[in-house]
Design a protein around this motif. Sequence first.
Motif, short mmCIF file in Angstrom:
data_model
loop_
_atom_site.label_atom_id
_atom_site.label_comp_id
_atom_site.label_asym_id
_atom_site.label_seq_id
_atom_site.Cartn_x
_atom_site.Cartn_y
_atom_site.Cartn_z
N GLY A 122 -20.10 11.80 28.76
CA GLY A 122 -19.67 12.48 30.15
C GLY A 122 -18.76 10.84 30.25
O GLY A 122 -18.54 10.16 30.07
N GLU A 123 -18.04 11.20 31.75
CA GLU A 123 -17.29 10.76 32.29
C GLU A 123 -18.32 9.51 32.53
O GLU A 123 -17.47 8.28 32.78
N GLY A 124 -20.10 9.52 32.70
CA GLY A 124 -20.01 8.59 33.76
C GLY A 124 -20.15 7.64 32.64
O GLY A 124 -19.93 6.26 32.62
N LEU A 125 -20.55 8.15 31.58
CA LEU A 125 -21.23 7.27 30.43
C LEU A 125 -19.50 6.39 30.06
O LEU A 125 -19.20 5.54 30.08
N VAL A 126 -17.94 7.35 29.96
CA VAL A 126 -17.19 5.94 29.65
C VAL A 126 -16.83 5.62 30.86
O VAL A 126 -16.11 4.22 30.11
N ALA A 127 -17.07 5.22 31.89
CA ALA A 127 -16.08 4.60 32.91
C ALA A 127 -17.36 3.14 33.01
O ALA A 127 -17.00 1.94 33.23
N ALA A 128 -18.74 3.71 32.75
CA ALA A 128 -19.62 2.62 32.28
C ALA A 128 -19.57 1.71 31.54
O ALA A 128 -19.13 0.73 31.76
#
Lengths: 82, 175
Positions: free
Chosen positions: A27-33
């Motif tokens: 998800g978005e959180g993983l991609v951003a991190a």
Amino acid sequence: MRVYLVWLLLVMLTLLTWWAGKAGFSGEGLVAALLASIFIKGHFVIADFMVLRDVAFLWRVLVHGWLILVSCLIFLAYWVGM
Amino acid sequence: MWIFILAELLVFAIFFASYAFARSYNVELFNEYQQTLNRDIGAANTVILITGSLFVVLAVRAIRDGKVMLCRNWLLAALGMGSLFLTLKIIEFADKFGQGISLSTNSFYMFYLSLTFFHFMHVILGMVILAAVAWKAQQGAYCMINYTGVETGASYWHMVDLVWIVLFPLVYVIR
């Protein structure tokens, strides 16, 4: 001394990336991190390993620019795919 | 050499963007087949390349201090890391080819095999450059006031490292 600390930071960020994959995060959180992790690792490789501190400002801008461009394109593609 | 490095980086940028946008149109397929990749080997290879880069930095520092043989030895240690990377990658490729996976299996494997094999070839080229620099160092071609060749070879090796730093999370982990 600084170069050993940079190496340690790079290894720790790699292990965090590996753990995130093993844990099955998505998800978005993983991609951003992970994009933040890529940028931090890339910055230190460019600044401390490539000895770009000693070369012309233009080269530093170009290689850092490459890193920013790649990160933005990956983020854009994942945003499109959501 | 910096022009050459930038050209290489641009080619990889196109590859990375192509992978990411192709994935955005086949999210389920890419997520499913990404699970078949060996993240342990991918992470180990990242640490191996990072360590190889550290050894190359130490080689440059050694020649700046006029320690020619120490420089050569650090370059040989970096070559050892490169060999380890290639060995693990060959094990990974052999596993995939053994399962009958090829470029035509699906678009995920097409990107995975193309990207990682393209990078694999760059590791080999980086090792050839480092070996040539180590040999020249052994022959006394560099000293504390003339070490441009060592720095040039080092820069190429760091480029190979930088590309893998993006490739590993992008292909093996991000989903």
